[in-house]
Design a protein around this motif. Structure first.
Motif, short mmCIF file in Angstrom:
data_model
loop_
_atom_site.label_atom_id
_atom_site.label_comp_id
_atom_site.label_asym_id
_atom_site.label_seq_id
_atom_site.Cartn_x
_atom_site.Cartn_y
_atom_site.Cartn_z
N GLN A 190 0.83 -1.05 0.06
CA GLN A 190 -0.11 0.13 0.00
C GLN A 190 0.97 1.16 -0.12
O GLN A 190 0.53 2.41 -0.65
CB GLN A 190 -0.84 0.01 1.13
CG GLN A 190 -2.09 1.03 1.14
CD GLN A 190 -2.98 0.92 2.40
OE1 GLN A 190 -2.72 0.08 3.28
NE2 GLN A 190 -3.87 1.83 2.57
N ILE A 191 1.94 1.27 0.88
CA ILE A 191 2.80 2.42 0.95
C ILE A 191 3.63 2.66 -0.45
O ILE A 191 3.69 3.58 -1.19
CB ILE A 191 3.97 2.19 1.82
CG1 ILE A 191 3.46 2.36 3.52
CG2 ILE A 191 5.09 3.19 1.71
CD1 ILE A 191 3.19 3.45 3.66
N HIS A 192 3.91 1.29 -1.18
CA HIS A 192 4.36 1.73 -2.50
C HIS A 192 3.56 2.25 -3.45
O HIS A 192 4.00 3.00 -4.48
CB HIS A 192 5.05 0.26 -2.84
CG HIS A 192 6.40 -0.18 -2.30
ND1 HIS A 192 7.20 -1.16 -2.72
CD2 HIS A 192 7.02 0.36 -0.99
CE1 HIS A 192 8.16 -1.34 -2.05
NE2 HIS A 192 8.19 -0.52 -1.14
N ARG A 193 2.49 1.68 -3.46
CA ARG A 193 1.47 2.24 -4.49
C ARG A 193 1.23 3.53 -4.26
O ARG A 193 1.08 4.51 -5.27
CB ARG A 193 0.00 1.43 -4.45
CG ARG A 193 -0.90 1.62 -4.89
CD ARG A 193 -2.29 0.89 -5.01
NE ARG A 193 -3.15 1.03 -3.73
CZ ARG A 193 -2.95 0.29 -2.79
NH1 ARG A 193 -2.36 -0.87 -2.95
NH2 ARG A 193 -3.70 0.47 -1.75
N ILE A 194 1.15 4.14 -3.00
CA ILE A 194 0.70 5.60 -2.79
C ILE A 194 1.89 6.42 -3.39
O ILE A 194 1.82 7.47 -3.92
CB ILE A 194 0.39 5.76 -1.15
CG1 ILE A 194 -0.81 5.22 -0.78
CG2 ILE A 194 0.27 7.31 -1.13
CD1 ILE A 194 -1.44 5.22 0.63
N ASN A 209 -4.27 21.12 -6.00
CA ASN A 209 -4.14 21.58 -4.64
C ASN A 209 -4.42 20.26 -3.67
O ASN A 209 -5.10 20.81 -2.68
CB ASN A 209 -4.88 22.96 -4.12
CG ASN A 209 -4.23 24.08 -5.00
OD1 ASN A 209 -3.08 24.03 -4.97
ND2 ASN A 209 -5.07 24.85 -5.20
N ARG A 210 -4.12 19.02 -3.88
CA ARG A 210 -4.46 18.01 -3.35
C ARG A 210 -3.34 17.37 -2.38
O ARG A 210 -3.05 16.38 -1.94
CB ARG A 210 -4.89 16.95 -4.22
CG ARG A 210 -6.09 17.17 -5.01
CD ARG A 210 -7.35 17.64 -3.87
NE ARG A 210 -8.02 16.32 -3.52
CZ ARG A 210 -8.78 15.98 -2.69
NH1 ARG A 210 -9.39 17.22 -2.02
NH2 ARG A 210 -9.66 14.85 -2.47
N VAL A 211 -2.15 18.33 -2.25
CA VAL A 211 -0.93 17.66 -1.66
C VAL A 211 -1.30 17.54 -0.16
O VAL A 211 -0.76 16.47 0.29
CB VAL A 211 0.21 19.06 -1.63
CG1 VAL A 211 1.41 18.55 -0.99
CG2 VAL A 211 0.65 19.28 -3.19
N ARG A 215 -0.94 13.76 1.46
CA ARG A 215 0.10 13.78 2.76
C ARG A 215 -0.78 12.99 3.89
O ARG A 215 -0.09 12.06 4.44
CB ARG A 215 0.66 15.17 3.28
CG ARG A 215 1.52 14.85 4.21
CD ARG A 215 1.89 16.18 4.85
NE ARG A 215 2.67 17.04 3.85
CZ ARG A 215 2.33 18.13 3.20
NH1 ARG A 215 1.13 18.82 3.70
NH2 ARG A 215 3.23 18.65 2.19
N LYS A 216 -2.08 13.19 3.92
CA LYS A 216 -2.84 12.51 5.03
C LYS A 216 -3.02 11.19 4.52
O LYS A 216 -2.89 10.19 5.23
CB LYS A 216 -4.08 13.20 4.93
CG LYS A 216 -4.16 14.67 5.82
CD LYS A 216 -5.63 15.27 5.76
CE LYS A 216 -5.45 16.54 6.61
NZ LYS A 216 -6.90 17.23 6.52
N LYS A 220 -1.80 8.24 6.72
CA LYS A 220 -2.70 6.88 7.27
C LYS A 220 -2.00 5.67 6.88
O LYS A 220 -1.90 4.60 7.86
CB LYS A 220 -4.11 7.17 6.55
CG LYS A 220 -4.90 5.97 6.83
CD LYS A 220 -6.30 6.15 6.18
CE LYS A 220 -7.13 4.93 6.58
NZ LYS A 220 -8.50 4.93 5.80
N ALA A 221 -1.59 5.23 5.81
CA ALA A 221 -1.05 4.14 5.45
C ALA A 221 0.50 3.94 6.14
O ALA A 221 0.73 2.90 6.72
CB ALA A 221 -0.62 4.39 4.06
N ASN A 222 0.95 5.01 6.34
CA ASN A 222 2.40 4.73 7.01
C ASN A 222 2.25 4.49 8.53
O ASN A 222 2.73 3.75 9.09
CB ASN A 222 3.22 6.23 6.92
CG ASN A 222 4.48 5.98 7.52
OD1 ASN A 222 5.17 4.95 7.41
ND2 ASN A 222 5.08 7.19 7.87
#
Length: 580
Positions: A190-194, A209-211, A215-216, A220-222
């Motif tokens: 999941q981390i790799h995909r994001i 403007n979705r930075v 990040r959120k 969450k995945a992290n």
């Protein structure tokens, strides 16, 4: 894990050498307490200096022998594990390259990357440790038990209590750990995909403007990965103190009951010291296994994921029953394409992507396919390239069913320009030569000239040697498309497929490119997918698709009279004076 054992065949001799070295190392470790016992009982207690020096010399020799075997065993284990990892990575990479697109859809690109890198690294580390510890531990444990029993059988009951307790602790730890490590690997996916989506889509993310949102999403995945890792470490952290507690109580029991036997004259001091060392070796061997259990759950989960890739059978395979020369000749001459009642449904889709498609594309002309989004235009090209296998019907190339063509031979006769132009990091020349590595400089420039790419290539600082960033990030969309077209043209093949390959070009460049293209490929078979009417209106044959079905076939003029859908497309794109 055992399903990956066949990849050890290359290292059978090295593994045999490793086992021999570990065996000698274990013997040296087991022999030292016996020598020490003799030194104490026969030398120190009798003040026999010569005997002490003699046994001490033997102990030094045995110690150096064991150390030498240990060093050599470490080197051999490192070579075997690294070689195993290399072979496994190559095997997985080659297998992934041979997968049909269904395989990529099923597992996902990010997961395949993780399995090829992180998962194989986990398995490789486990192999390195296993060749050392999991071989030495049983040898030392079994030998230690035999030596301890032969030293004093009556004290050996302590082992009957300590070893089962250690085994139970290891069993429950392993059972909980494997499940959590499997979850952990999915969290890494999941981390790799994001991360991959963020890096490849950074322009879209910033433009909307979705930075902060991304990040959120990453946080969450992290956090989920961190929580899972903490849960695993909580379980594993309880393992070592539990084992040390059992080892310390075992030592206390040996000293207590051994002291009683010593006072009764049933045991000598040297034998008691040797017995303690043998028990410590046995329990230390179990601890070595416990250290492996820190790696076993994760390596087991990783091995299962790697094996899942290797067991994935490509949906599209060559028909080995048809040999070269049967039912036709796989030549480089002009080849006719024919679709006969072809239908195809993507896995899991409710409706067919294309249904009952029949048409013929003759050499020496351009056949264009037009239709709305999702009408099945690109799907037809993917079926022709055998990225997917049609459910019903036939696709003939040169009179031969594409399923009877070896895939490499079929694709060697097709120049394909995909809908999304993909460039590779390297020079402009390397990207064009990707279509034909043996192309001369003149052929490269000719392909670039036909693709209307010479102007911007010449304007670059180093011309053909100018650097292209990963995925062509340092050139515009239109420039990427023209380089992709040049890459296909330099191949010089009898079939060309253009999948909406002119969409990023301005109308003037589009017209110039089509005019130059028509002269270059006048003897070839050309199938062109496009959204713009201006791109297809000069084609010799236009196929109109609607919801996966053919809604009309003919020239621009014929379709204006016979196809209501084509008329709608034309009216939505062209002014009244341009339609004719």
């Amino acid at each position: 894990m055992k399903k990956l054992f066949p990849y050890f065949k290359t290292f059978r001799v090295a593994v045999a050498v490793e086992l021999m070295l570990i065996f000698l190392q274990s013997l040296s470790m087991l022999y030292l307490p016996n020598l020490m016992s003799d030194m104490v009982d026969q030398g120190i207690l009798h003040a026999d200096t010569s005997y002490i020096l003699q046994i001490g010399g033997w102990m030094l020799f045995v110690s150096f022998l064991g150390m030498g075997c240990s060093v050599l065993a470490s080197l051999v284990a490192a070579r075997v594990s690294a070689g195993f990892g290399k072979i496994l990575r190559q095997e997985v990479f080659s297998h992934v390259e041979a997968l049909s697109l269904q395989g990529f859809d099923q597992l996902g690109t990010s997961s395949l990357i993780t399995r090829t890198t992180n998962d194989i690294t986990q398995v490789q580390r486990f192999v390195n440790m296993a060749l050392r510890m999991m071989v030495m531990a049983p040898m030392t444990a079994i030998g230690g038990i035999l030596m301890a029993v032969s030293t004093d059988a009556q004290l050996s009951w302590i082992l009957l209590v300590a070893i089962p307790l250690l085994t139970l602790i290891l069993f429950f730890t392993l059972r909980k750990g494997i499940r959590l490590f499997q979850i952990m690997q999915r969290k890494i996916d999941q981390i790799h995909r994001i991360v991959r989506e963020n890096l490849s889509g950074i322009r879209v993310i910033r433009s909307f403007n979705r930075v902060a949102y991304e990040r959120k999403r990453f946080e969450k995945a992290n956090r989920e990965l961190t929580d899972t890792a903490i849960a695993v470490n909580h379980i594993m952290a309880a393992l070592m103190p539990s084992m040390m507690l059992i080892m310390n109580f075992s030592t206390i029991a040996i000293l207590w009951f051994g002291g009683i036997r010593l006072n009764n004259g049933q045991m000598q001091i040297g034998s008691l010291m040797a017995f303690i060392q043998y028990v410590m070796q046995i329990l230390f061997s179990v601890m070595m296994v416990s250290m492996m259990f820190f790696m076993i759950p994760r390596a087991s989960a990783s091995a299962a994921r790697v094996n899942e890739v290797l067991e994935l059978t490509p949906e599209v395979q060559d028909d080995n029953g048809v040999q070269r020369g049967e039912q036709g000749v796989f030549s480089q001459d002009a080849l006719e394409i024919e679709f006969q009642k072809v239908s195809f449904r993507y896995p899991g889709a409710e409706q067919p992507a294309v249904e009952d498609i029949s048409f013929r594309v003759k050499p020496g002309g351009i056949t264009a396919i037009i239709g709305g989004t999702g009408s099945g235009k690109s799907t037809l090209l993917h079926l022709l390239l055998r990225f997917y296998e049609e459910d019903t019907g036939k696709i003939l190339v040169g009179g031969i069913d594409v399923r009877e063509w070896p895939r490499q031979e079929l694709r060697a006769r097709i120049g394909f320009v995909p809908q999304k132009s993909i460039l590779f990091s390297g020079s402009v020349e390397e990207n064009i030569r990707y279509g034909n590595n043996d192309a001369s400089d003149d052929e490269v420039w000719r392909a670039a000239r036909i693709a209307q790419a010479t102007d911007f290539i010449a304007a670059m600082k180093n011309g053909l040697q100018s650097h292209i960033a990963e995925r062509g990030a340092n050139v515009s969309g239109g420039q990427k498309q023209r380089l992709a077209i040049a890459r296909a043209l330099v191949k010089k093949v009898p079939i060309y497929l253009f999948d909406d390959s002119f969409s990023a070009l301005d109308l003037k460049t589009d017209a110039q490119l089509r005019a130059a293209l028509k002269k270059e490929v006048r003897d070839a078979t050309v199938l062109l997918v496009a959204q713009r009417v201006s791109t297809v209106m000069d084609a010799d044959q236009i196929i109109v698709l609607d919801n996966g079905k053919i809604a009309g076939i003919g020239t621009h003029e014929q379709l204006l009279e016979t196809s209501a859908i084509y008329q709608e497309i034309v009216n939505s794109q062209l002014a009244e004076g341009e339609i004719a």
